[in-house]
Motif scaffolding. Structure first.
Motif, short mmCIF file in Angstrom:
data_model
loop_
_atom_site.label_atom_id
_atom_site.label_comp_id
_atom_site.label_asym_id
_atom_site.label_seq_id
_atom_site.Cartn_x
_atom_site.Cartn_y
_atom_site.Cartn_z
N HIS A 202 -1.49 2.99 1.30
CA HIS A 202 -2.67 3.61 0.59
C HIS A 202 -2.42 4.65 -0.32
CE1 HIS A 202 -6.73 5.16 0.57
NE2 HIS A 202 -6.20 6.26 0.48
N VAL A 203 -2.98 4.32 -1.62
CA VAL A 203 -2.90 5.18 -2.82
C VAL A 203 -3.72 6.39 -2.49
CG1 VAL A 203 -3.49 5.14 -5.22
CG2 VAL A 203 -2.87 3.04 -4.42
N MET A 204 -2.66 7.27 -2.76
CA MET A 204 -3.32 9.06 -2.46
C MET A 204 -3.75 9.42 -3.82
SD MET A 204 -3.16 8.78 0.61
CE MET A 204 -3.48 10.33 0.89
N GLN A 205 -2.79 9.21 -4.82
CA GLN A 205 -2.84 10.34 -5.96
C GLN A 205 -2.14 9.64 -7.15
OE1 GLN A 205 -0.70 14.26 -6.37
NE2 GLN A 205 -2.79 15.12 -6.47
N GLY A 206 -2.61 9.78 -8.58
CA GLY A 206 -2.16 9.68 -9.64
C GLY A 206 -1.95 10.78 -10.44
N GLN A 207 -0.94 10.86 -11.14
CA GLN A 207 -0.69 12.04 -12.08
C GLN A 207 -0.01 11.57 -13.46
OE1 GLN A 207 1.88 15.26 -10.04
NE2 GLN A 207 3.44 14.61 -11.85
N THR A 208 -0.63 12.44 -14.51
CA THR A 208 -0.21 12.07 -15.91
C THR A 208 -0.49 13.31 -16.54
OG1 THR A 208 -0.46 10.64 -17.70
CG2 THR A 208 -2.33 11.07 -16.76
N HIS A 343 1.18 6.38 0.53
CA HIS A 343 1.65 6.80 1.64
C HIS A 343 3.16 6.56 2.23
CE1 HIS A 343 1.72 8.37 5.47
NE2 HIS A 343 1.67 7.23 6.26
N THR A 344 3.58 5.37 1.43
CA THR A 344 4.70 4.88 1.91
C THR A 344 5.88 4.42 0.71
OG1 THR A 344 4.13 2.31 1.61
CG2 THR A 344 3.99 3.47 3.92
N ALA A 345 5.33 4.92 -0.49
CA ALA A 345 6.11 4.82 -1.64
C ALA A 345 5.55 5.46 -2.91
CB ALA A 345 6.55 3.46 -2.00
N ASP A 476 -4.39 -3.16 6.68
CA ASP A 476 -4.01 -1.64 6.81
C ASP A 476 -2.56 -1.49 6.53
OD1 ASP A 476 -6.55 -1.07 8.21
OD2 ASP A 476 -6.04 -2.01 10.06
N THR A 477 -1.83 -2.37 5.71
CA THR A 477 -0.48 -1.98 5.37
C THR A 477 -0.34 -0.43 4.79
OG1 THR A 477 -0.08 -4.14 4.90
CG2 THR A 477 1.45 -2.67 4.12
N GLY A 478 0.40 0.15 5.43
CA GLY A 478 0.60 1.90 4.91
C GLY A 478 -0.48 2.60 4.72
N SER A 479 -1.52 2.25 5.47
CA SER A 479 -2.85 3.13 5.63
C SER A 479 -3.03 3.95 6.93
CB SER A 479 -3.87 2.42 5.22
OG SER A 479 -3.75 1.56 3.88
N LEU A 480 -2.42 3.70 7.88
CA LEU A 480 -2.57 4.32 9.11
C LEU A 480 -1.64 5.36 9.56
CD1 LEU A 480 -4.10 1.08 11.20
CD2 LEU A 480 -5.53 2.81 9.65
N LEU A 481 -2.17 6.29 10.39
CA LEU A 481 -1.04 7.18 11.08
C LEU A 481 -0.57 6.28 12.39
CD1 LEU A 481 -2.98 10.48 10.84
CD2 LEU A 481 -1.07 9.64 9.28
N GLU A 482 0.91 6.90 12.63
CA GLU A 482 1.45 6.42 13.96
C GLU A 482 1.20 7.70 14.94
OE1 GLU A 482 5.22 5.25 13.16
OE2 GLU A 482 4.58 3.42 11.88
N SER A 483 0.17 7.84 15.73
CA SER A 483 -0.14 8.84 16.47
C SER A 483 0.84 9.06 17.56
CB SER A 483 -1.51 9.05 17.10
OG SER A 483 -2.33 9.18 15.82
N PRO A 484 1.66 10.25 17.81
CA PRO A 484 2.54 10.53 19.01
C PRO A 484 1.63 10.41 20.28
CG PRO A 484 2.14 12.48 17.92
CD PRO A 484 1.37 11.43 16.90
#
Length: 503
Positions: A202-208, A343-345, A476-484
C-alpha cells in the motif's frame, strides 16, 4: 518478521522496463490515430508566445528539429518587449534567432498582440511561455482558434482556470500538453507499473523537494536593462488588466523581468519549481487531485521587495489513503531524497535520471525500532534508458500526438490540473492560514475541518481495508496488518465482562 523479495529484478525488467526503455531510446511512444491525421510529411508550423528565457531553449530545440527533419518550423512570435542582445530574449532578438524577417516578409507574424497570430491559418501549434497569469487565457483562446497547445508549466495561475482548461481541451479536441520536461523520463511510468502491481505494498507517502541557493536572491538573476521602458514594453498587455488577469500598477522593470517574485504574476517556488517535482511524483504514485492540502513557510531571508516566500512546504492528503510532501528553501541547496514509501518497500529515485531508481525492501517486525536506522539505501537498481534531452523528447512526443490526434501527451491537461491545484492550495494555505479541501468533481474549494481525521478514525474502528491508488491491480497485497494472537485480548470491558472470554 517479514522480509520477502516482492520484486524480482529480472522479471520486472522484462515486463516493465524493457518496453518503456525501448520506446524512449527510439525517441517515441505509441501514437494510435484519433480523428483526422496530419500527413507524415507535412510541416507543423509553430508560433511562440513569450520568447523569454525558458523559450530560448525551445527555440534551440525546434531549430534543431527543423534542421534534422524539415517537419517543424517557427513562423510566428509574440512578446510585449522589443528585447535586446544583452538579455538574449524578447521579440526582435528572438525573431533574428529564428531566422524571421521582422521588417519584411515575416512582419505580420512578429507582434506584441498574440491574437494576431491566432488569426493566422498557417499556424498549427502555439507554444505558451509567458508569465503564469497569461497561461490560461492564451491556451483557451488558442484552442478556440483551432490550435494545438504546448503550455509551459504551471498550466494556469488559478485552480478555476485549470478546471475550465480541462473542459476546453475535452470540448475542442485540440492536442494539449504541459511543458514539464521530467515527464519524458521513463522512470516515473515504470515505477507506477511496479507500484500498481503491489510490489511496494500500500502506498503511504511520496516525498520530493527543489532546494536552491543564490547570493542575489532567486529570480533576481534575470537581468534588468535600461532599455526596458514603457516605450519598449507593452506594459498594459503584460499586466492583462483589461482581461482581468492582474491589477493595474505602475511600470516596474523588476516586476516585469523578475515577475516570479510577485503573486500578481506567478507563485515563486510553488509554481516555478514545485510543479516540476509534483507532476512526475504523482504520475509515479498513481494519484491526481488531493482532497486536503496545507501549506507552510515564510519569507525569512530574501528581503528585497519580493512577495513570495523563501521557505515553503506543502502537504497533500489523498482519498487513496496516502500523502505527498513537497519542501524547499531558496537559500540552501541540500535536497531531500525523492522517494515513494510503500508498506513493504520504498522506491528511491536517484537525483540524476541516468542513475535510475532503487526498490528497497522493508523489514516488518513486531517490535519498536529507533529512528534513523533506515536511510532507504541499497535494494534492486533499475536504470531505464533516458532520452538524450528531456525537453526535446517532450516536443517529439507532442508533435507526433498532433499528427495522430492522440490526446495522451506525456503531460496531459488532467495531470497539469492536479499539479497546479495542489500547489495553488499550498499558496492559499500559506497566505491565509488555513487548510483546504477540494472537491474532485466540481473543483470547489472549502475550508478544511475535522471531517478528514474523523473519516479515517471511523474506518479503523470498523476494521476496514485501505483505499488504493489509481490502477491498483494487487488486491490486498502489502495492505493488511498481521495482528498478533494476543490482540484478541483487547476490547472494552462491558458490565465487568472480559471481552476475551468471547473471542
Amino acid at each position: 518478521m517479514q522480509n520477502k523479495p516482492l520484486v524480482n529484478r529480472r522479471t520486472f525488467l522484462e515486463t516493465a522496463g524493457a518496453a518503456t526503455g525501448a520506446a524512449v531510446a527510439a525517441g517515441t511512444f505509441a501514437h494510435p490515430a484519433i480523428g483526422a491525421v496530419k500527413g507524415a510529411n507535412e510541416r507543423i508550423n509553430v508560433a511562440i508566445l513569450g520568447p523569454g528565457g525558458r523559450a530560448q531553449e525551445h527555440i534551440r530545440i525546434l531549430g534543431n528539429l527543423k534542421e534534422e527533419t524539415k517537419l517543424v518550423d517557427i513562423i510566428g512570435l509574440c512578446d510585449v518587449w522589443d528585447g535586446n542582445d544583452d538579455a538574449k530574449r524578447g521579440l526582435y532578438y528572438s525573431a533574428k534567432r529564428c531566422g524571421l524577417d521582422a521588417e519584411g516578409k515575416d512582419k505580420d507574424r512578429i507582434t506584441k498582440d498574440y491574437r494576431k497570430l491566432l488569426e493566422n491559418k498557417d499556424i498549427d501549434v502555439v507554444l505558451i511561455a509567458t508569465p503564469d497569469h497569461w497561461h490560461a487565457k492564451m491556451s483557451q483562446d488558442a484552442m478556440e482558434a483551432g490550435k494545438d497547445v504546448f503550455c509551459e508549466k504551471p498550466m494556469t495561475h488559478t485552480i478555476e482556470e485549470a478546471r475550465k482548461l480541462v473542459e476546453t481541451v475535452n470540448r475542442t479536441k485540440q492536442v494539449f500538453t504541459v511543458g514539464v520536461q521530467s515527464t519524458a523520463d521513463p522512470r516515473w511510468r515504470e515505477a507506477n507499473k511496479l507500484i500498481t502491481e503491489g510490489k511496494i505494498g500500500h502506498v503511504m507517502q511520496g516525498q520530493t523537494s527543489y532546494y536552491r541557493n543564490s547570493n542575489v536572491g532567486q529570480w533576481r538573476y534575470y537581468k534588468l536593462t535600461k532599455d526596458m521602458t514603457p516605450k519598449t514594453v507593452d506594459w498594459k498587455m503584460f499586466l492583462g488588466t483589461d482581461f482581468g488577469l492582474a491589477p493595474d500598477q505602475p511600470f516596474d522593470r523588476a516586476r516585469y523581468a523578475q515577475w516570479r517574485c510577485y503573486w500578481d504574476f506567478g507563485g515563486g517556488m510553488y509554481t516555478d519549481l514545485f510543479v516540476h517535482q509534483l507532476t512526475h511524483l504523482i504520475l509515479a504514485m498513481g494519484v491526481r487531485l488531493p482532497r486536503r492540502v496545507v501549506g507552510a513557510g515564510g519569507l525569512y531571508l530574501e528581503y528585497d521587495g519580493r512577495d513570495v516566500p523563501d521557505v515553503a512546504t506543502v502537504v497533500a492528503d489523498y482519498d487513496e489513503g496516502c500523502q505527498v510532501l513537497i519542501s524547499a528553501t531558496m537559500c540552501n541547496d541540500v535536497q531531500l531524497p525523492e522517494l515513494i514509501r510503500g508498506h513493504t518497500a520504498t522506491v528511491r529515485f536517484d537525483p540524476s535520471p541516468k542513475g535510475g531508481y532503487s526498490v528497497v525492501q522493508q523489514k516488518l517486525e513486531g517490535r519498536p525500532a529507533p529512528p534513523g536506522t533506515n536511510q532507504g539505501e541499497g535494494g534492486d537498481k533499475f536504470t531505464p534508458e533516458q532520452p538524450r534531452e528531456d525537453t526535446r523528447a517532450l516536443w517529439e512526443h507532442f508533435l507526433e500526438c498532433t499528427r495522430s490526434r492522440n490526446p495522451e501527451t506525456l503531460c496531459p491537461v488532467e495531470l497539469g490540473y492536479a499539479a497546479i491545484a495542489t500547489v495553488n492550495l499550498g499558496v492559499r494555505s500559506h497566505r491565509e492560514g488555513k487548510a483546504y479541501y477540494i472537491d474532485k468533481e466540481t473543483g470547489n474549494v472549502v475550508d478544511a475541518d475535522s471531517a478528514w481525521a474523523v473519516r479515517w478514525e471511523e474506518r479503523s474502528k470498523l476494521r476496514g481495508k485501505p483505499n488504493q491508488i489509481q490502477g491498483w491491480k494487487a488486491g490486498d497485497t502489502g495492505s493488511l496488518l498481521e495482528s498478533p494472537e494476543y490482540q484478541k485480548l483487547g476490547g472494552a470491558w462491558i458490565d465487568g465482562q472480559d471481552p476475551a472470554e468471547n473471542a
